[in-house]
Design a protein around this motif. Structure first.
Motif, PDB file in Angstrom:
ATOM      1  N   ALA A  75       1.045  -1.371  -0.181  1.00  0.00           N
ATOM      2  CA  ALA A  75       0.093   0.027  -0.067  1.00  0.00           C
ATOM      3  C   ALA A  75       0.745   1.100   0.056  1.00  0.00           C
ATOM      4  O   ALA A  75       0.338   2.451  -0.147  1.00  0.00           O
ATOM      5  N   HIS A  76       2.098   1.089   0.245  1.00  0.00           N
ATOM      6  CA  HIS A  76       2.973   2.281   0.473  1.00  0.00           C
ATOM      7  C   HIS A  76       2.576   3.297   1.285  1.00  0.00           C
ATOM      8  O   HIS A  76       2.706   4.379   1.292  1.00  0.00           O
ATOM      9  N   GLU A  77       1.865   2.621   2.614  1.00  0.00           N
ATOM     10  CA  GLU A  77       1.539   3.631   3.499  1.00  0.00           C
ATOM     11  C   GLU A  77       1.691   3.106   4.773  1.00  0.00           C
ATOM     12  O   GLU A  77       1.945   1.958   5.076  1.00  0.00           O
TER      13      GLU A  77
ATOM     14  N   LEU B 239       0.522   1.957   8.062  1.00  0.00           N
ATOM     15  CA  LEU B 239      -0.934   1.506   8.406  1.00  0.00           C
ATOM     16  C   LEU B 239      -0.986   0.669   9.699  1.00  0.00           C
ATOM     17  O   LEU B 239      -0.067  -0.186   9.892  1.00  0.00           O
TER      18      LEU B 239
ATOM     19  N   PRO C 112       5.455   2.723   4.615  1.00  0.00           N
ATOM     20  CA  PRO C 112       5.713   3.104   3.330  1.00  0.00           C
ATOM     21  C   PRO C 112       6.958   2.505   2.660  1.00  0.00           C
ATOM     22  O   PRO C 112       7.599   1.849   3.251  1.00  0.00           O
TER      23      PRO C 112
ATOM     24  N   GLY D 108       3.917  10.716  -2.250  1.00  0.00           N
ATOM     25  CA  GLY D 108       3.666   9.357  -1.619  1.00  0.00           C
ATOM     26  C   GLY D 108       4.402   9.835  -0.125  1.00  0.00           C
ATOM     27  O   GLY D 108       5.200  10.538   0.131  1.00  0.00           O
ATOM     28  N   GLN D 109       3.974   8.743   0.732  1.00  0.00           N
ATOM     29  CA  GLN D 109       4.488   8.938   2.266  1.00  0.00           C
ATOM     30  C   GLN D 109       6.016   8.650   1.983  1.00  0.00           C
ATOM     31  O   GLN D 109       6.704   7.807   1.577  1.00  0.00           O
TER      32      GLN D 109
END
Length: 293
Positions: free
Chosen positions: A221-223, A225, A242, A252-253
């Motif tokens: 997800a490149h986050e 979480l 990320p 992006g993060q």
């Protein structure tokens, strides 16, 4: 009692080495992905990734978990370059890799069963899932990496892998170990769009609701979480980070890795999560800490 410290990073997307032209790639997903890489390559910088890796090395964790997308096009040249990068990161016995969709982008010409990375996948066995026991921790390493059609980035485990993971989770529970499930794609629902999802996530969640686990780590997800999925007695925390090569100040993060301190607490465990992330100055700093409920 000393805590076991586990480092988690994901989605390295190492810049590809020079790749030769191959006619087989023209008829595969690799050609479209190369065009996409030229458009998005500024989102992944090896200088950033190397700063993250240096920070991990300086912190000297007991083990490192990487949840996929080490490379981009699944070419032999990329597998070889990534193997050299992994060898520089640490001894294979101290680093576990769970492959991602980019690592299996196309089956044509790619090494079978991620063979160049075999020492980093698990200690024994011929295929996923692999079980690695390090101190009080059992790492159950899954692979959701499968070749997909154009414009798709889905993952799939398959019934056989889920059944085998069930047996490993039960075995680890009987041994009183802290069970960490590694997988590239998100496990909780609605984290990514349908074209990027784990297609048999429902089956995996049903199995986890029966067997339980102490923690699930993923990427994709490149986050950053924190989600949960049901367990037999309580919710199972699910953590993501990320992409480890994304610069600060861009889209992006920014790149981040998590340090997990796992400490026996009576009959159970206490887990402290410390996030460390990249800055505009290419240093890595503390971004906050919390204790998993």
């Amino acid at each position: 009692m000393t805590a076991f410290r586990l480092a988690h990073l994901s989605d390295l997307q190492l810049p590809p080495p020079p790749l030769p032209f191959r006619w087989r790639d023209v008829a595969s997903k690799r050609l479209l992905s190369r065009f996409a890489w030229r458009r998005k390559q500024h989102r992944h910088d090896q200088v950033v990734l190397d700063a993250i890796a240096a920070d991990i090395a300086a912190r000297r964790p007991d083990h490192v978990a990487i949840t996929g997308d080490i490379i981009n096009f699944s070419t032999p040249e990329e597998f070889a370059a990534a193997r050299a990068w992994l060898a520089n990161l640490g001894d294979p016995g101290g680093v576990t890799v769970s492959p991602g969709n980019h690592d299996a982008l196309s089956a044509r010409g790619a090494p079978e069963a991620f063979a160049p990375w075999r020492p980093w996948l698990g200690d024994e066995g011929a295929d996923f899932p692999y079980l690695r026991v390090r101190g009080p921790v059992a790492l159950i390493n899954l692979s959701s990496a499968v070749p997909t059609a154009l414009h798709l980035a889905q993952g799939e485990l398959g019934a056989a892998q889920i059944a085998a993971a069930r047996a490993l989770l039960r075995e680890a529970a009987e041994r009183g170990l802290y069970r960490v499930v590694l997988v590239h794609h998100p496990v909780a629902p609605d984290v990514v769009s349908g074209r990027k999802e784990l297609v048999d996530a429902d089956a995996l969640r049903a199995m986890l609701a029966e067997t339980g686990a102490e923690l699930i780590l993923h990427g994709h997800a490149h986050e950053a979480l924190l989600t949960t999925v049901p367990g037999p007695a309580a919710a199972i925390p699910v953590l993501a980070v990320p992409a480890a090569s994304t610069p600060a100040g861009g889209r992006g993060q920014p790149a981040r890795w998590n340090e997990l301190e796992i400490l026996r607490d009576g009959k159970g465990f206490r887990t402290t999560v410390t996030a460390r992330g990249i800055t505009l100055e290419l240093t890595v700093e503390h971004k906050g800490s919390f204790v998993l409920a």
